[in-house]
Write an enzyme that holds these catalytic residues in place. Structure first.
Site, PDB file in Angstrom:
ATOM      1  N   ALA A 233       0.792  -1.227   0.000  1.00  0.00           N
ATOM      2  CA  ALA A 233       0.000   0.000   0.000  1.00  0.00           C
ATOM      3  C   ALA A 233       0.823   1.274   0.000  1.00  0.00           C
ATOM      4  CB  ALA A 233      -0.949   0.002   1.203  1.00  0.00           C
ATOM      5  N   GLY A 237      -2.042   6.002  -1.823  1.00  0.00           N
ATOM      6  CA  GLY A 237      -2.756   6.682  -2.899  1.00  0.00           C
ATOM      7  C   GLY A 237      -3.754   5.777  -3.596  1.00  0.00           C
ATOM      8  N   LYS A 238      -3.334   4.560  -3.907  1.00  0.00           N
ATOM      9  CA  LYS A 238      -4.236   3.621  -4.585  1.00  0.00           C
ATOM     10  C   LYS A 238      -5.244   3.030  -3.603  1.00  0.00           C
ATOM     11  CE  LYS A 238      -0.613   2.631  -7.919  1.00  0.00           C
ATOM     12  NZ  LYS A 238       0.433   3.353  -7.165  1.00  0.00           N
ATOM     13  N   CYS A 356       5.691   0.474 -11.906  1.00  0.00           N
ATOM     14  CA  CYS A 356       5.949   1.678 -12.694  1.00  0.00           C
ATOM     15  C   CYS A 356       7.332   1.545 -13.338  1.00  0.00           C
ATOM     16  CB  CYS A 356       5.821   2.955 -11.864  1.00  0.00           C
ATOM     17  SG  CYS A 356       6.724   2.932 -10.301  1.00  0.00           S
TER      18      CYS A 356
END
Length: 419
Positions: A233, A237-238, A356
């Protein structure tokens, strides 16, 4: 130039660059700490310093080549400013008469005199990987996009308001913004205003989040009342996005190995209005807190620790801090994390593996190895899941690249447990 350019301001940039080039800590953390220690610097001054030193990190190799061996922090900054379009008149407050001809020659060096990797401002190992995948021409396009500063994206918190209301509220305060083109929740700002004290931010109406990152929530597609796990986590943000998509129902676990990262989630959680989120620190991917949930979760998000090379617009230091060896270590860790997280999914449940990164060894290769070892899982095409939310994207796996889409670089795949 919005800041008043002075020798003192240039000296601040020199000092920050000296700290950054030690590569001991992430660049954004170094810059933030410097600004905390120099609170007299105004918003415009801070913007100048940050943008200038980040320009040096982005264009590091081509700047070094143009410096022709004169690799002082001062010279790097002068060349970076010249490449950003500053004239000798603009630089007059700090430019010495003895430097005029040298700087003109540095700025005028022909691109053809530089090797492809240097022109792209990439380390040789990374250029070789990208060129093998995309070819020389597209790698140059990708590198050019990665060397641009990222725009500022927001995600509207639909528990508080809709996107149109947020756009209207920002416009009323003179903040230019427009809807995102991919995520139904995204708002892109025209500039980079200070938002930390904005009433809408304090009320939890929005969070800062790249538009590409927002698509991960739509791939996971959590439903009301489900049990959902955000396995890595971080600062959440997600997690906040998933909680909003669940309409604040069900049970959402936010796991991370870092107390410090989870601590950053707490104030964000308080602003968001969510009450279905349960943050918990875990020791590792085999923690007993995880084992208790084995086979029970409807949805599991694995936003795995990665090289971060898709975020070079924001974190240009990563291309100089990562290496072939570090990527190989990360790939092993990613495989272990995905395998452990997948155990939580119930039959019919869904795991989204995301990074990412731009590299196959962290992305497609990890997924391929997982599917080969777990025949009870199958790849669910990303395009079909996104289409149900009105998001047009082609491909079985999500591959966002900043020269193709207006986002950071992201990879994601949907893995469905069939039995």
């Amino acid at each position: 130039m919005t800041a008043r350019f002075t020798p003192a301001l240039f000296a601040h940039a020199e000092a920050v660059l000296g700290l950054l080039l030690q590569f001991d800590h992430p660049a954004d953390a170094v810059v933030s700490r410097y600004f905390r220690e120099h609170r007299a610097l105004g918003h415009a001054d801070r913007a100048f310093v940050a943008e200038t030193v980040f320009a040096v990190l982005r264009r590091g190799r081509s700047i070094e080549a143009r410096c022709a061996g004169k690799l002082s922090h001062r010279n790097r900054l002068l060349v970076a400013l010249a490449l950003r379009g500053w004239s000798q008149r603009d630089l007059a407050p700090v430019l010495k008469a003895s430097e005029v001809d040298w700087l003109a020659a540095a700025k005028g060096m022909a691109e053809g005199d530089l090797s492809p990797a240097v022109r792209c401002d990439l380390p040789d190992w990374l250029y070789a990987r990208l060129e093998a995948r995309f070819g020389a021409d597209e790698t140059a396009e990708l590198a050019a996009a990665l060397n641009q500063p990222a725009p500022l994206d927001l995600r509207v918190n639909t528990l508080k308001m809709d996107r149109e209301a947020l756009l209207a509220g920002l416009a009323a305060d003179g903040i230019a913004a427009k809807p995102g083109v991919l995520s139904p929740l995204a708002v892109r700002l025209a500039g980079k205003p200070a938002l930390a004290r904005h009433p809408l931010f304090l009320a939890g109406a929005f969070e800062v989040q790249d538009e590409g990152s927002q698509l991960l929530g739509y791939l996971l597609d959590p439903k009301r009342g489900e049990m959902v796990v955000d396995f890595c986590a971080g600062a959440g943000g997600k997690t906040l996005l998933l909680g909003a998509l669940m309409r604040n129902t069900g049970r959402l676990y936010a796991f991370d190995v870092s107390d410090k990262r989870l601590a950053k989630l707490k104030p964000r959680l308080a602003r968001s209005g969510l009450s279905n989120v349960h943050p918990a620190r875990i020791e590792h991917e085999r923690d007993t807190k995880i084992k208790r949930l084995a086979g029970k979760a409807d949805r599991v998000l694995v936003d795995a620790p990665c090289s971060g090379l898709g975020t070079l617009r924001r974190n240009p230091d990563l291309k100089w801090r990562q290496s072939e060896a570090s990527v190989a270590e990360l790939a092993e860790k990613q495989a272990a994390i995905l395998s452990a997280a997948a155990k939580l999914a119930r039959p019919g449940g869904r795991v989204v593996y995301a990074t990412c990164s731009l590299l196959r060894e962290e992305n497609e290769a990890v997924v391929a190895a997982f599917l080969a070892a777990h025949p009870d899982f199958a790849l669910l095409p990303a395009s079909g899941v996104l289409a149900r939310h009105g998001i047009a994207f082609e491909g079985d796996m999500l591959n966002l690249l900043p020269h193709r889409q207006p986002t950071d670089g992201f990879f994601a795949s949907i893995l469905e447990r069939r039995s």
